[in-house]
Scaffold this active site. Structure first.
Site, mmCIF file in Angstrom:
data_model
loop_
_atom_site.group_PDB
_atom_site.id
_atom_site.type_symbol
_atom_site.label_atom_id
_atom_site.label_comp_id
_atom_site.label_asym_id
_atom_site.label_seq_id
_atom_site.Cartn_x
_atom_site.Cartn_y
_atom_site.Cartn_z
ATOM 1 N N LYS A 51 -7.054 -5.105 7.958
ATOM 2 C CA LYS A 51 -7.940 -4.809 7.268
ATOM 3 C C LYS A 51 -8.225 -6.515 7.350
ATOM 4 C CE LYS A 51 -8.043 -0.023 5.844
ATOM 5 N NZ LYS A 51 -7.130 0.698 4.924
ATOM 6 N N GLN A 95 -3.274 1.202 0.097
ATOM 7 C CA GLN A 95 -3.479 2.175 1.206
ATOM 8 C C GLN A 95 -2.499 3.482 1.131
ATOM 9 O OE1 GLN A 95 -5.056 0.882 4.447
ATOM 10 N NE2 GLN A 95 -4.768 3.366 5.245
ATOM 11 N N ASP A 118 -12.685 0.514 -2.174
ATOM 12 C CA ASP A 118 -12.167 2.015 -1.165
ATOM 13 C C ASP A 118 -12.957 3.135 -2.002
ATOM 14 O OD1 ASP A 118 -10.821 1.754 0.937
ATOM 15 O OD2 ASP A 118 -8.197 2.290 -0.114
#
Ligand code: NAD
Length: 283
Positions: A51, A95, A118
């Site tokens: 990312k 994450q 997200d």
């Protein structure tokens, strides 16, 4: 036909690169993604690194905050609070999975919904259900972008989604059933308690496999001409690989691919689209 996530993602990245230069030319700053990684999990490190690399490639600013495996929840909450308040940060991602001692739901809910790239915050999940503008979780969003990129007609089709997680299965089932293009599917969502999964798959025009069981979907579960989207990524020990593992999808590719009209490979299918979708959300 192969649905090459790498190619579709490259075209999204090119688009975003151009958009960033337009921002810079008008005297604005580039988008800034802040990623938090807690602990040393190998797969998580790899995902975060991709990312961050993608941000650099398209001209986004990024910050990677590495926290120790034993970081306590209050410390993590305070880092998130700082990023929430920082007007120089546009997107925040933590994450997952987090170490067991940290309550993931508390962390998800601590991220400002306006920076929740997200799309896991209940505010964004709720908006998604109601068809309102929101951050869409990157993997299902990436799948929709891939269907769009390849101009795949989904209207009226029967989609069977295997898996009901908040990250993949449930949001993709909502998106595919939405009054949109792609979308307008009739969706069946299957999970570990579904009794007639094989039969349901046999009638599916579209199968989205997101259960995390390598090569679970076999040729006898797929009808001729089906569209198969393989979300699974599992590390399977493989002594012939330098890394010691191979990446396996949830679909038995070798036997299923010859029956499909479209299929995604693993790797190089949904994975790159997930990152491209995250970049779109951040932009
Ligand atoms: P999860 O473990 O949270 O959910 C799995 C789901 O599958 C559950 O809802 C469960 O009910 C269902 N399931 C399990 N066994 C089943 C069975 N035998 N029959 C029917 N349903 C069954 O997993 P997740 O986070 O949704 O991820 C699924 C897979 O997708 C994993 O392999 C993960 O690594 C991968 N993934 C890939 C990407 C990507 O970018 N390509 C992103 C996210 C997740």
């Amino acid at each position: 036909m192969l649905l090459e996530g790498k190619i579709a993602a490259a075209s999204i990245n090119e688009f975003l690169k151009r958009e960033v230069s337009v921002l810079l030319e008008s005297g604005k700053r580039p988008p800034h993604l802040a990623a938090i990684l807690v602990g040393e999990d190998g797969a998580s490190k790899t995902y975060v690194a991709s990312k961050i690399k993608n941000c650099a490639e398209i001209g986004f600013k990024s910050s990677l905050i590495n926290l120790h495996e034993k970081t306590d929840i209050n410390e993590l909450l305070s880092v998130i609070q700082t990023l929430n308040q920082d007007t120089g940060v546009d997107g925040i991602l933590v994450q997952l999975p987090l170490p067991n001692h940290i309550d993931e739901q508390k962390i998800i809910e601590a991220i400002s919904p306006d920076k929740d790239v997200d799309g896991f915050h209940p505010v964004n999940a709720g908006k998604l259900v109601q068809g309102l503008a929101s951050f869409i979780p990157a993997t299902p969003y990436g799948i929709m972008l891939m269907l769009e990129h390849y101009n795949i007609e989904t209207k009226g089709k029967h989609a069977v989604v295997i898996g009901r997680s908040n990250i993949v299965g449930r949001p993709i089932s909502i998106l595919l059933s939405g009054n949109s293009n792609p979308g307008n599917c009739t969706v069946t969502i299957c999970h570990s308690h579904t009794r007639n999964l094989v039969e349901l798959c046999q009638h599916a025009d579209i199968i989205v496999a997101a259960l995390g069981k390598p090569e679970f979907v076999k040729a006898d579960m797929v009808k001729n001409g089906a569209i198969v989207i393989d979300v699974g990524i599992t590390r399977v020990p493989d002594a012939s690989k330098k890394s010691g593992f191979a990446l396996k999808g949830d679909v038995d590719y070798a036997s299923v691919a010859p029956k499909c009209s479209f299929i995604t490979p693993v790797p190089g299918g949904v994975g790159p689209m997930t990152i491209a979708a995250l970049m779109k959300n951040t932009f």
